[in-house]
Enzyme design. Structure first.
Site: not given
Ligand code: T46
Length: 133
Positions: A49
């Site tokens: 993303h």
């Molecule tokens: C990014 C990269 C480097 C939350 O509830 N709070 C938070 O602050 C974050 C970051 C995530 N979440 C929840 C949302 C999802 O259910 O944690 C789960 C995993 O998050 P996500 O799939 O977005 O993780 P990544 O590794 O794809 O991305 C993350 C960050 O979301 C993003 O902003 O830049 O790490």
């Protein structure tokens, strides 16, 4: 693309090392949120993303991982493998994280609280938004 990989000053002595992160000093914004990922499975690739406005600094405080950063015209791979390296990730940069070592703890400091509406999760939408900027 300009990759901003900053060297964080380590205060070391015979007891070990210490790095301090300070908003608007070595972290170039006010810190609203900190999150970290660990226990990442083998061959996992995550991210996929961009963000419309969010700015972040990523630090592998333990172990290593790689980032693919893509601004819509150029893709660059960056390896984080030292707790004194901070990768600044600007908005409108597509990111993927991969090759996590088993012990990797990837900490991310962000300038905004979590907001799903700030995410651009479709790569074609991302390219269109970059073009229209
Ligand atoms: C990014 C990269 C480097 C939350 O509830 N709070 C938070 O602050 C974050 C970051 C995530 N979440 C929840 C949302 C999802 O259910 O944690 C789960 C995993 O998050 P996500 O799939 O977005 O993780 P990544 O590794 O794809 O991305 C993350 C960050 O979301 C993003 O902003 O830049 O790490």
């Amino acid at each position: 693309m300009d990759i901003k990989l900053v060297q964080l000053k380590s205060c070391g002595d015979e007891r070990g090392s210490l790095i301090a992160l300070e908003e608007q000093a070595n972290v170039p914004f006010k810190i609203k949120r900190v999150y970290y990922m660990f226990n990442t499975g083998e061959n996992v690739r995550r991210g996929y993303h961009a963000h419309k406005t969010l700015k972040q600094v990523a630090i592998a405080v333990r172990g290593s991982c790689k980032f693919l950063l893509d601004d819509g015209s150029e893709k660059i791979e960056v390896t984080l493998n030292h707790p004194a390296q901070g990768l600044i990730i600007e908005s409108f940069v597509w990111r993927e994280m991969f090759d996590f070592s088993e012990d990797c703890v990837l900490m991310v400091l962000a300038d905004q609280i979590y907001d799903e509406s700030d995410y651009v999760r479709d790569y074609n939408d991302f390219l269109k938004m970059v073009e229209e900027k």
